[in-house]
Design a protein around this motif. Structure first.
Motif, mmCIF file in Angstrom:
data_model
loop_
_atom_site.group_PDB
_atom_site.id
_atom_site.type_symbol
_atom_site.label_atom_id
_atom_site.label_comp_id
_atom_site.label_asym_id
_atom_site.label_seq_id
_atom_site.Cartn_x
_atom_site.Cartn_y
_atom_site.Cartn_z
ATOM 1 N N TRP A 45 0.864 -1.208 0.000
ATOM 2 C CA TRP A 45 0.000 0.000 0.000
ATOM 3 C C TRP A 45 0.888 1.241 0.000
ATOM 4 O O TRP A 45 0.663 2.186 -0.776
ATOM 5 C CB TRP A 45 -0.894 -0.011 1.250
ATOM 6 N N ALA A 46 1.903 1.235 0.870
ATOM 7 C CA ALA A 46 2.790 2.398 1.010
ATOM 8 C C ALA A 46 3.497 2.713 -0.311
ATOM 9 O O ALA A 46 3.520 3.873 -0.750
ATOM 10 C CB ALA A 46 3.804 2.132 2.118
ATOM 11 N N GLU A 47 4.047 1.697 -0.959
ATOM 12 C CA GLU A 47 4.770 1.915 -2.225
ATOM 13 C C GLU A 47 3.822 2.427 -3.314
ATOM 14 O O GLU A 47 4.174 3.316 -4.083
ATOM 15 C CB GLU A 47 5.429 0.601 -2.703
ATOM 16 N N THR A 74 10.736 7.547 -8.703
ATOM 17 C CA THR A 74 9.480 6.995 -9.234
ATOM 18 C C THR A 74 9.757 5.670 -9.949
ATOM 19 O O THR A 74 9.062 4.676 -9.733
ATOM 20 C CB THR A 74 8.822 7.994 -10.214
ATOM 21 N N HIS A 75 10.803 5.679 -10.762
ATOM 22 C CA HIS A 75 11.191 4.457 -11.484
ATOM 23 C C HIS A 75 11.556 3.345 -10.490
ATOM 24 O O HIS A 75 11.122 2.200 -10.625
ATOM 25 C CB HIS A 75 12.372 4.783 -12.415
ATOM 26 N N ASP A 76 12.329 3.699 -9.474
ATOM 27 C CA ASP A 76 12.737 2.721 -8.462
ATOM 28 C C ASP A 76 11.526 2.173 -7.699
ATOM 29 O O ASP A 76 11.459 0.977 -7.392
ATOM 30 C CB ASP A 76 13.715 3.349 -7.455
ATOM 31 N N THR A 77 10.592 3.063 -7.395
ATOM 32 C CA THR A 77 9.393 2.652 -6.647
ATOM 33 C C THR A 77 8.580 1.636 -7.447
ATOM 34 O O THR A 77 8.048 0.669 -6.885
ATOM 35 C CB THR A 77 8.556 3.894 -6.258
ATOM 36 N N GLN A 78 8.532 1.834 -8.757
ATOM 37 C CA GLN A 78 7.849 0.854 -9.615
ATOM 38 C C GLN A 78 8.521 -0.522 -9.488
ATOM 39 O O GLN A 78 7.837 -1.553 -9.419
ATOM 40 C CB GLN A 78 7.855 1.345 -11.071
ATOM 41 N N MET A 79 9.851 -0.518 -9.416
ATOM 42 C CA MET A 79 10.586 -1.778 -9.243
ATOM 43 C C MET A 79 10.252 -2.427 -7.882
ATOM 44 O O MET A 79 10.139 -3.647 -7.783
ATOM 45 C CB MET A 79 12.111 -1.555 -9.317
ATOM 46 N N HIS A 80 10.119 -1.583 -6.860
ATOM 47 C CA HIS A 80 9.798 -2.114 -5.526
ATOM 48 C C HIS A 80 8.406 -2.753 -5.522
ATOM 49 O O HIS A 80 8.187 -3.787 -4.887
ATOM 50 C CB HIS A 80 9.858 -1.001 -4.467
ATOM 51 N N ILE A 81 7.485 -2.107 -6.239
ATOM 52 C CA ILE A 81 6.118 -2.646 -6.350
ATOM 53 C C ILE A 81 6.161 -4.014 -7.039
ATOM 54 O O ILE A 81 5.537 -4.976 -6.586
ATOM 55 C CB ILE A 81 5.205 -1.650 -7.104
ATOM 56 N N GLU A 82 6.940 -4.088 -8.118
ATOM 57 C CA GLU A 82 7.033 -5.354 -8.853
ATOM 58 C C GLU A 82 7.692 -6.454 -8.006
ATOM 59 O O GLU A 82 7.279 -7.614 -8.060
ATOM 60 C CB GLU A 82 7.781 -5.136 -10.177
#
Ligand SMILES: [Fe+2]
Ligand SMILES: [Fe+2]
Length: 191
Positions: A45-47, A74-82
């Motif tokens: 949820w946080a990411e 933002t790009h890194d956060t997308q990776m964290h979500i994945e």
């Protein structure tokens, strides 16, 4: 960590169907498994919410250097979500969110800080970096602990995904400190 052997009624927690056996061979229907997955849902949820907030933070930034850092973030956060979605899969569950009160609070603080500082000032940027670093530290604490939990559960596959994200969060935190100390904090203090 002490935990009771209490078993929750299956209707209360196990909404994803029957519990599957993890790679460790142990059943995943334990109290600790549910606790771990709840915390994964929290950071998911946080990411996801951070992902929505970062473009606003970029738009609010004064210096192009900070705007660029938020783009990378933002790009890194997308990776964290994945990575979290991969973890859900490895744990035999579908991705699901659980509201993270802490990240919600940090995001509200960020909005308040943006409203309280003037556009095109370095004070604004110093505030944005502070806000971003508060979030980073929350994420670092979460991923560090989840990694330790996954290690205890014998899930080396999950450990390595969490470690990768943790390393990236730490690198982001260091990069933000460097941006702040290079110029922004000094200029802000002279405003
Ligand atoms: Fe993250
Ligand atoms: Fe949380």
């Amino acid at each position: 960590m002490a935990h009771t052997a209490g078993v929750r009624p299956s209707t209360e927690r196990n909404t994803q169907g029957a519990a599957k056996s993890g790679k460790s061979g142990k059943m995943d229907n334990s109290e600790f498994h549910h606790f771990f997955m709840d915390e994964v849902k929290d950071i998911y949820w946080a990411e996801k919410h951070l992902m929505k907030a970062l473009p606003k933070m970029k738009k609010a930034a004064t210096s192009p250097e900070l705007a660029q850092a938020f783009d990378k973030h933002t790009h890194d956060t997308q990776m964290h979500i994945e990575a979290l979605e991969q973890i859900f899969g490895l744990m035999g569950e579908k991705p699901a969110v659980k509201k993270c009160e802490a990240m919600e609070g940090l995001l509200t603080e960020t909005d308040t800080m943006i409203s309280a500082t003037d556009r095109d000032t370095m004070t604004r940027d110093a505030g944005l970096i502070m806000a971003a670093q508060k979030m980073e530290h929350y994420e670092i604490a979460t991923y560090g602990t989840l990694r330790a939990f996954a290690k205890n559960m014998g899930r080396t596959d999950v450990v390595s995904l969490l470690q990768k994200t943790l390393d990236n969060e730490k690198a982001t935190d260091v990069a933000l400190t460097e941006i702040a100390e290079r110029r922004i904090n000094e200029q802000a203090s002279e405003e």
